[in-house]
Design a protein around this motif. Structure first.
Motif, PDB file in Angstrom:
ATOM      1  N   ASP B  97       7.870  46.553  33.883  1.00  0.00           N
ATOM      2  CA  ASP B  97       6.631  45.898  32.673  1.00  0.00           C
ATOM      3  C   ASP B  97       6.653  44.570  32.417  1.00  0.00           C
ATOM      4  O   ASP B  97       7.971  43.262  31.585  1.00  0.00           O
ATOM      5  N   PRO B  98       5.913  44.016  31.800  1.00  0.00           N
ATOM      6  CA  PRO B  98       5.559  42.751  31.895  1.00  0.00           C
ATOM      7  C   PRO B  98       5.440  42.246  30.868  1.00  0.00           C
ATOM      8  O   PRO B  98       6.319  40.565  30.790  1.00  0.00           O
ATOM      9  N   SER B  99       5.585  42.851  29.959  1.00  0.00           N
ATOM     10  CA  SER B  99       6.179  42.192  28.604  1.00  0.00           C
ATOM     11  C   SER B  99       7.769  42.026  28.402  1.00  0.00           C
ATOM     12  O   SER B  99       8.141  41.228  27.214  1.00  0.00           O
ATOM     13  N   THR B 100       8.891  42.508  29.244  1.00  0.00           N
ATOM     14  CA  THR B 100      10.172  42.271  29.272  1.00  0.00           C
ATOM     15  C   THR B 100      10.522  41.176  29.464  1.00  0.00           C
ATOM     16  O   THR B 100       9.866  40.732  30.677  1.00  0.00           O
ATOM     17  N   PRO B 101      11.666  40.663  28.957  1.00  0.00           N
ATOM     18  CA  PRO B 101      11.152  39.065  29.899  1.00  0.00           C
ATOM     19  C   PRO B 101      11.898  38.948  31.138  1.00  0.00           C
ATOM     20  O   PRO B 101      12.614  39.580  31.129  1.00  0.00           O
ATOM     21  N   LYS B 102      12.064  37.868  31.535  1.00  0.00           N
ATOM     22  CA  LYS B 102      12.587  38.028  33.265  1.00  0.00           C
ATOM     23  C   LYS B 102      13.894  37.290  32.820  1.00  0.00           C
ATOM     24  O   LYS B 102      14.616  37.048  32.384  1.00  0.00           O
ATOM     25  N   GLY B 103      14.839  38.631  34.051  1.00  0.00           N
ATOM     26  CA  GLY B 103      16.276  38.486  34.122  1.00  0.00           C
ATOM     27  C   GLY B 103      17.322  39.002  33.634  1.00  0.00           C
ATOM     28  O   GLY B 103      16.548  40.965  33.310  1.00  0.00           O
ATOM     29  N   LEU B 134      26.508  39.047  21.858  1.00  0.00           N
ATOM     30  CA  LEU B 134      25.366  38.537  22.014  1.00  0.00           C
ATOM     31  C   LEU B 134      24.527  39.655  23.157  1.00  0.00           C
ATOM     32  O   LEU B 134      24.983  40.066  24.074  1.00  0.00           O
ATOM     33  N   PHE B 135      22.729  39.490  22.345  1.00  0.00           N
ATOM     34  CA  PHE B 135      22.175  39.808  23.758  1.00  0.00           C
ATOM     35  C   PHE B 135      21.123  39.923  24.146  1.00  0.00           C
ATOM     36  O   PHE B 135      20.575  38.751  23.717  1.00  0.00           O
ATOM     37  N   GLY B 136      21.012  39.397  25.690  1.00  0.00           N
ATOM     38  CA  GLY B 136      19.759  38.567  26.388  1.00  0.00           C
ATOM     39  C   GLY B 136      19.192  38.801  27.812  1.00  0.00           C
ATOM     40  O   GLY B 136      20.186  39.978  28.037  1.00  0.00           O
ATOM     41  N   HIS B 137      18.899  38.121  28.371  1.00  0.00           N
ATOM     42  CA  HIS B 137      18.383  37.911  29.829  1.00  0.00           C
ATOM     43  C   HIS B 137      18.961  36.869  30.808  1.00  0.00           C
ATOM     44  O   HIS B 137      18.647  35.554  30.288  1.00  0.00           O
ATOM     45  N   ALA B 138      19.739  37.576  31.367  1.00  0.00           N
ATOM     46  CA  ALA B 138      20.470  35.983  32.377  1.00  0.00           C
ATOM     47  C   ALA B 138      19.060  35.651  33.391  1.00  0.00           C
ATOM     48  O   ALA B 138      18.943  36.827  33.935  1.00  0.00           O
ATOM     49  N   GLU B 174      29.791  22.314  46.571  1.00  0.00           N
ATOM     50  CA  GLU B 174      30.315  22.225  45.619  1.00  0.00           C
ATOM     51  C   GLU B 174      29.331  23.042  44.944  1.00  0.00           C
ATOM     52  O   GLU B 174      29.297  23.379  44.182  1.00  0.00           O
ATOM     53  N   MET B 175      28.332  21.916  44.786  1.00  0.00           N
ATOM     54  CA  MET B 175      26.375  22.490  43.866  1.00  0.00           C
ATOM     55  C   MET B 175      26.748  24.101  44.483  1.00  0.00           C
ATOM     56  O   MET B 175      25.953  24.933  43.574  1.00  0.00           O
ATOM     57  N   GLN B 176      26.471  23.702  46.119  1.00  0.00           N
ATOM     58  CA  GLN B 176      26.010  24.970  46.697  1.00  0.00           C
ATOM     59  C   GLN B 176      26.971  26.054  46.580  1.00  0.00           C
ATOM     60  O   GLN B 176      25.958  27.349  45.696  1.00  0.00           O
ATOM     61  N   SER B 177      28.247  26.450  46.501  1.00  0.00           N
ATOM     62  CA  SER B 177      29.430  27.538  46.361  1.00  0.00           C
ATOM     63  C   SER B 177      29.358  28.088  44.528  1.00  0.00           C
ATOM     64  O   SER B 177      29.318  28.632  44.606  1.00  0.00           O
ATOM     65  N   THR B 178      28.274  26.960  43.698  1.00  0.00           N
ATOM     66  CA  THR B 178      28.690  27.609  42.346  1.00  0.00           C
ATOM     67  C   THR B 178      27.713  27.873  41.726  1.00  0.00           C
ATOM     68  O   THR B 178      26.485  27.099  41.671  1.00  0.00           O
ATOM     69  N   SER B 179      27.960  29.297  41.357  1.00  0.00           N
ATOM     70  CA  SER B 179      26.438  29.383  40.904  1.00  0.00           C
ATOM     71  C   SER B 179      26.993  29.628  38.783  1.00  0.00           C
ATOM     72  O   SER B 179      27.697  29.875  38.454  1.00  0.00           O
ATOM     73  N   VAL B 180      25.560  28.635  38.594  1.00  0.00           N
ATOM     74  CA  VAL B 180      25.537  29.594  36.416  1.00  0.00           C
ATOM     75  C   VAL B 180      24.583  30.050  36.631  1.00  0.00           C
ATOM     76  O   VAL B 180      23.799  30.191  36.921  1.00  0.00           O
ATOM     77  N   LEU B 181      24.452  30.941  35.652  1.00  0.00           N
ATOM     78  CA  LEU B 181      24.126  32.145  34.653  1.00  0.00           C
ATOM     79  C   LEU B 181      23.663  31.773  33.430  1.00  0.00           C
ATOM     80  O   LEU B 181      24.026  30.992  32.872  1.00  0.00           O
ATOM     81  N   ARG B 182      22.136  31.545  33.177  1.00  0.00           N
ATOM     82  CA  ARG B 182      22.164  31.060  32.283  1.00  0.00           C
ATOM     83  C   ARG B 182      20.472  31.988  30.961  1.00  0.00           C
ATOM     84  O   ARG B 182      20.322  33.121  31.675  1.00  0.00           O
ATOM     85  N   MET B 183      21.458  32.695  29.845  1.00  0.00           N
ATOM     86  CA  MET B 183      21.081  33.762  29.348  1.00  0.00           C
ATOM     87  C   MET B 183      20.056  33.291  27.898  1.00  0.00           C
ATOM     88  O   MET B 183      20.750  32.550  27.108  1.00  0.00           O
ATOM     89  N   ARG B 184      19.495  33.257  28.026  1.00  0.00           N
ATOM     90  CA  ARG B 184      18.645  33.334  26.995  1.00  0.00           C
ATOM     91  C   ARG B 184      18.666  34.740  25.674  1.00  0.00           C
ATOM     92  O   ARG B 184      18.721  36.070  26.320  1.00  0.00           O
TER      93      ARG B 184
END
Lengths: 273, 273
Positions: B97-103, B134-138, B174-184
Motif C-alpha cells: 500500500d503506497p500510503s504506508t510509510p516505508k520500512g 513506541l510504534f513506527g517503521h524501521a 567495523e562500519m561495514q559490519s555494524t547495522s543501525v536501524l532508524r525507526m520513525r
C-alpha cells in the motif's frame, strides 16, 4: 544414571543465529530466567493494528496438573495483569487451520542485564545479560481451581509465601474481575552473555590504546530498598518472610552479576564477541 | 509564554484503556523512559513465523538532523544490536500500500520496575513501574555520517562520554559490519503507576485484617557494582567519567524508586488500583 536435560525444539523462528554459542535451549535455563523476572514483555497481533502489540505483564511458569513440577519440567506460563477485552476476545478466536493449536499466538520475553561490557572500540561494547523468549498459544483460564492455583503462584512470585499472609481466598467479585491467561509453550530459547570484553587482536596489541582505554565490566543488578509501610498499615515492623526475602533476593542479584563476570564455557558452535 | 508540551497522537492501538489515568502521551515522558533503559524489547512480524518476533536490543532516541534536540522534541529511535539478516531484508521490503510509510513496522517497549506494591488482598497487589511503548517503521541507516552519529549516541548511552575515550572512529571493516536501524515514530504511549497500595473499602475497614497483613511498597532499583577490569586492561584505577557516572546513576535509580512511593496526581480521567 543422570536424567537427560530437556530442551525446547529448534524452530526457525526460535533458534539463536547470531553468536549462536550464546544460545541455550534447556527448559531449566529458560524457565529460570522467566520466573525470576518481575516483568515480562508480551507480544501478539490483532487485526485492528498495523503493529504487533507489546505490553508488560506479570507471569509465572507452573503446572496445574503437577504442582510439584520442577523448573526443568514441561510447564505452562500463567499471565496476569492488563488482560484487555481485546486480548480476551483474541484468545477465544478459533483458528482457521484446524492443525493450529487453539488460542492467541503469543511471544513472551524476559531479560536481565548483568553488566556493562566496556571494550577498546565502540563496536566491541556489549552487555552481560540473560534473555529468554517463549512462543506459544494463550487461552483464558476458566476453571476456578486452576485460576486459584495461578493466582497463588503469581502472588507468591511477587513475594514468596505472600498469598497465605493476605486475605484469601478471593471473593466472588474478585474471581470474576480477575483474568488469567494460560500459555501452552510451543518452543523457546535463551541467549546469555557472560565474561570480560573481547576486542580484535589488532586493538589488543596496540600499546598506546591499552594505556589509554579502561576495559572491563561494570556489574549491574536490581536491589530492594527498605520496605515502606502504606497509609492504612497497622502491622509494626517488617514481617519476617518479607524482610528475609528482600535480603536474600539482594544477595542473589548481586551474586548473579558477579557470576556473570566469569565467562561460561560455550556449549557448542562458535561465536564470541 | 510556556511552550506547549508535545504529545503523541492517540491511535486505537496506542491508547491506554485499562486504568486510563495511568496513561501518558507526552514525548518527554516517553523518551525519558526509553533513553534510560539499558535494554529495549523489539517486536515485529515476519512471514516465516506464526508468532511475532520479540528480541532485546539496545537503542537510543535522537535526531541526526538536529543533534541538539531535547527529549521533548520529535526524535527518532536508533537501534543497534542483533540486527539479523532477516530484519535487514524485512526493512527493505516495499509496502504494497503506497500510503504506508516505508520500512518494517516495529513495536518497541521499555519498562522500569520501581517497587512491589503489597496490598491486603492478592488482587490489589501491583507493581510501581514506568513503561513506554513506541510504534513506527524501521529502515537501515545507510548514510555514513548518520551511522556514525547513531553509533556515538548509543555508545554514550552505555556510559556518558565513553565514545571519545575509546578507539574511534570505527575503521572500514567495523562500519561495514555494524547495522543501525532508524525507526520513525508513528505514535507511542506510557503507563506509570506510583504510590501506596489501594484496597477496597470493605478490606480497609476490617480491623482483624489490618492487624494481620503488612501493606506498603518495597522500592526496587538497579545499581552498578564496583567496575571490574578485564584481562588486557592496563589503565590503573577506574577513570573519573566512569566512576562518576556509576555513582550518579546509582543515586538517580534510588531516587526514582523513592519518588515512585509518592502518588502522582492523575492527569485526567479516572482509574486507581
Amino acid at each position: 544414571m543422570p536424567r537427560q536435560e530437556l530442551e525446547y525444539p529448534n524452530e526457525p523462528y526460535s533458534t539463536v543465529k547470531r553468536l549462536s554459542a550464546r544460545g541455550r535451549y534447556s527448559l531449566k535455563t529458560i524457565h529460570q530466567i522467566v520466573n525470576s523476572s518481575h516483568m515480562l514483555h508480551v507480544s501478539f497481533n490483532s487485526s485492528d493494528s498495523p503493529f504487533p502489540a507489546i505490553l508488560p505483564m506479570i507471569g509465572q511458569m507452573g503446572s496445574f496438573d503437577r504442582p510439584s513440577a520442577d523448573l526443568d519440567d514441561v510447564l505452562e506460563l500463567y499471565l496476569h495483569g492488563y488482560v484487555s477485552s481485546r486480548i480476551i476476545n483474541l484468545t477465544r478466536a478459533t483458528p482457521s487451520d484446524p492443525s493450529t493449536p487453539k488460542g492467541l499466538p503469543l511471544s513472551v520475553a524476559a531479560s536481565h542485564v548483568d553488566g556493562l561490557v566496556l571494550a577498546l572500540t565502540p563496536n566491541s561494547h556489549s552487555l552481560n545479560y540473560r534473555s529468554a523468549v517463549l512462543f506459544g498459544h494463550a487461552t483464558l483460564v476458566t476453571d476456578v481451581a486452576e485460576k486459584l492455583y495461578a493466582m497463588e503462584l503469581i502472588t507468591n512470585a511477587i513475594v514468596p509465601d505472600r498469598w497465605r499472609h493476605t486475605r484469601v481466598p478471593p471473593n466472588a467479585a474478585e474471581m470474576q474481575s480477575t483474568s488469567v491467561l494460560r500459555m501452552r509453550i510451543a518452543t523457546g530459547s535463551a541467549k546469555i552473555r557472560t565474561g570480560a570484553p573481547h576486542d580484535e587482536r589488532g586493538d589488543i596489541e596496540d600499546e598506546e590504546l591499552l594505556e589509554r582505554v579502561w576495559t572491563g565490566v561494570v556489574p549491574m543488578y536490581q536491589v530492594f530498598g527498605e520496605p515502606v509501610s502504606g497509609p492504612y498499615n497497622k502491622v509494626e515492623g517488617v514481617p519476617g518472610y518479607l524482610g528475609e526475602y528482600a535480603r536474600e533476593a539482594n544477595a542473589d542479584s548481586k551474586r548473579a552479576a558477579e557470576e556473570a563476570l566469569v565467562e561460561e564455557a560455550p556449549k557448542k558452535g562458535s561465536g564470541a564477541e
